[in-house]
Design an enzyme around this catalytic site. Sequence first.
Site, short mmCIF file in Angstrom:
data_model
loop_
_atom_site.label_atom_id
_atom_site.label_comp_id
_atom_site.label_asym_id
_atom_site.label_seq_id
_atom_site.Cartn_x
_atom_site.Cartn_y
_atom_site.Cartn_z
N GLU A 172 3.39 2.95 21.41
CA GLU A 172 3.27 1.60 20.83
C GLU A 172 1.91 0.97 21.19
O GLU A 172 1.38 0.18 20.41
CB GLU A 172 4.40 0.69 21.34
CG GLU A 172 5.80 1.12 20.91
CD GLU A 172 6.19 0.65 19.51
OE1 GLU A 172 5.35 0.01 18.83
OE2 GLU A 172 7.32 0.93 19.09
N HIS A 200 11.98 6.63 21.06
CA HIS A 200 11.43 5.75 20.01
C HIS A 200 9.90 5.80 19.95
O HIS A 200 9.31 5.99 18.88
CB HIS A 200 11.93 4.31 20.21
CG HIS A 200 11.29 3.33 19.28
ND1 HIS A 200 11.60 3.29 17.93
CD2 HIS A 200 10.33 2.39 19.47
CE1 HIS A 200 10.85 2.37 17.35
NE2 HIS A 200 10.09 1.80 18.25
N LYS A 203 12.43 -10.91 18.32
CA LYS A 203 13.44 -10.11 17.62
C LYS A 203 14.52 -9.70 18.63
O LYS A 203 14.20 -9.14 19.68
CB LYS A 203 12.82 -8.85 17.01
CG LYS A 203 12.06 -9.12 15.74
CD LYS A 203 11.65 -7.81 15.07
CE LYS A 203 10.88 -8.08 13.80
NZ LYS A 203 10.37 -6.82 13.19
N GLU A 258 8.29 -12.13 9.66
CA GLU A 258 7.95 -10.88 8.97
C GLU A 258 7.98 -11.01 7.46
O GLU A 258 8.56 -10.20 6.74
CB GLU A 258 8.88 -9.74 9.43
CG GLU A 258 8.26 -8.38 9.19
CD GLU A 258 8.98 -7.23 9.86
OE1 GLU A 258 9.30 -7.35 11.07
OE2 GLU A 258 9.24 -6.23 9.20
N HIS A 286 11.40 6.09 12.38
CA HIS A 286 12.84 5.79 12.35
C HIS A 286 13.62 6.91 11.68
O HIS A 286 14.74 7.23 12.09
CB HIS A 286 13.09 4.46 11.64
CG HIS A 286 12.85 3.27 12.52
ND1 HIS A 286 12.72 1.99 12.02
CD2 HIS A 286 12.72 3.15 13.86
CE1 HIS A 286 12.52 1.15 13.01
NE2 HIS A 286 12.51 1.83 14.15
N ARG A 297 25.35 -21.66 20.50
CA ARG A 297 24.40 -21.66 19.37
C ARG A 297 22.95 -21.57 19.83
O ARG A 297 22.04 -22.03 19.15
CB ARG A 297 24.60 -22.88 18.47
CG ARG A 297 25.97 -22.94 17.84
CD ARG A 297 26.01 -23.85 16.64
NE ARG A 297 27.32 -23.81 16.03
CZ ARG A 297 28.30 -24.64 16.36
NH1 ARG A 297 28.09 -25.58 17.26
NH2 ARG A 297 29.45 -24.53 15.78
N ARG A 348 3.36 -9.42 9.89
CA ARG A 348 4.15 -8.83 10.99
C ARG A 348 4.59 -7.40 10.65
O ARG A 348 4.79 -6.59 11.55
CB ARG A 348 5.34 -9.73 11.34
CG ARG A 348 6.06 -9.23 12.57
CD ARG A 348 6.98 -10.27 13.19
NE ARG A 348 7.63 -9.72 14.37
CZ ARG A 348 8.29 -10.40 15.26
NH1 ARG A 348 8.39 -11.71 15.13
NH2 ARG A 348 8.85 -9.83 16.29
N LYS A 382 -0.09 -8.64 19.54
CA LYS A 382 1.25 -8.96 19.02
C LYS A 382 1.42 -10.46 18.90
O LYS A 382 1.96 -10.96 17.91
CB LYS A 382 2.34 -8.35 19.90
CG LYS A 382 3.72 -8.74 19.39
CD LYS A 382 4.73 -7.67 19.45
CE LYS A 382 5.98 -8.11 18.67
NZ LYS A 382 7.09 -7.23 18.87
N HIS A 394 6.50 3.45 11.90
CA HIS A 394 7.94 3.28 12.09
C HIS A 394 8.78 3.80 10.93
O HIS A 394 9.94 4.15 11.12
CB HIS A 394 8.28 1.80 12.35
CG HIS A 394 7.95 1.35 13.74
ND1 HIS A 394 6.67 1.37 14.24
CD2 HIS A 394 8.73 0.88 14.75
CE1 HIS A 394 6.68 0.92 15.49
NE2 HIS A 394 7.92 0.62 15.83
N ASN A 415 4.92 -2.33 12.05
CA ASN A 415 5.77 -1.18 11.74
C ASN A 415 4.97 0.08 11.44
O ASN A 415 5.52 1.06 10.95
CB ASN A 415 6.69 -1.50 10.55
CG ASN A 415 7.69 -2.60 10.91
OD1 ASN A 415 8.11 -2.69 12.06
ND2 ASN A 415 8.02 -3.43 9.95
N1 GLY Z 1 8.61 -4.44 16.92
C1 GLY Z 1 8.10 -5.00 15.74
C2 GLY Z 1 8.15 -6.48 15.70
O1 GLY Z 1 8.41 -7.11 16.70
O2 GLY Z 1 7.94 -7.06 14.67
#
Ligand code: GLY
Length: 363
Positions: A183, A263, A141, A234, A249, A119, A238, A224, A245, A242
């Site tokens: 990025e 990407h 993430k 998010e 995407h 866990r 956050r 970041k 993106h 994107n």
């Molecule tokens: N790659 C976008 C984020 O980490 O929110």
Amino acid sequence: MSVVRVDLGARSYDVHVGLGLIDAAGAHVAPLLRRGRVLVVTETTVADLWLDRLRTGLGDVGAPALVLEPGEGTKSWEGLRRTVEWILDQRPERADVVLALGGGVIGDLAGAAAALVLRGLRFVQVPTSLLAQVDSSVGGKTGINTRHGKNLVGAFHQPSLVLCDTGALETLAPRDFRAGYGEVAKYGLLGDADFFAWLETNGSGLAADPALRAEAVRRSVRMKADIVARDEMEAGDRALLNLGHTFGHALEAATGYSDRLLHGEGVAVGCALAFDLSARLGLCSQEEPSRVRAHLDAMGLPRDLRDVPGELPGAGALVELMAQDKKVLDGRLRFVLARGIGEAFVTAEVPREAVEAVLDASR
Ligand code: GLY
């Protein structure tokens, strides 16, 4: 070397940026270890270059390693099963630390496995690609891809430490470095006009100059870290990360997540299109998309659909692909648009016709 703090209360952690961090990993990881076990997850290409040096750097803690196949295909249910079972084979205890050595695929996968086993085991990110150093290794993430799409299965699981050894970037293929740069440029475009101006001056020197490279990584990570500290899950800011993106995407999906479009290249095209859309909607001046394109061009990145090799579906089909993305809210597409360079915001108020017109003009 510089240190960026990701301020998340009890789950705060440091991101170290600089040369020689893989060789010095032992000293940085030691404070996390009560029982001297580091379980390394990596892939063959990175392992050939860095695993022995990492192990030497870790000293006598002993570091068994799982060496997976490189590539996006590893970030799958099968890759997750193998990683989880390998960690369980090591008879882990809560004090153990999973260490991800590699690019975004390895970081996302090892982080997801660390989130699941017992866990939640602690994990350390040692990102070796530019994209992983400036984006995916920071912010917690984790996840895998399924037949339903990219990154739809996973968890928020913050690392305990991130070591961005900018020396590792010297071994990247030029195209991978450039894609990661997509990025980096994104950070300037979304929230820091001064950083974008700095990149316009210094971007072409990054590949050859270690000090400039480290500064670009540090400033990206700083942005970041601040955004993640404000909005870990998010729910708001956050989503600014994107930028580029939603378009990107869709183009990645249309090109089958293949070598046709990496990407970061998709993000670069997506940033140019997001500024086109912003200008078309009267949010920013017509000069802004031209400035974005000029910089992406100078860095050797694609800017338009016509720069993507091979056929692409029509605008309508691309918008349908956007609608399958997880950025959809209440059934409405959300875009990150901009009032100028460094002034991005999130909106769902975008007419479909405007999106299709931007896509058509980019062919
Ligand atoms: N790659 C976008 C984020 O980490 O929110």
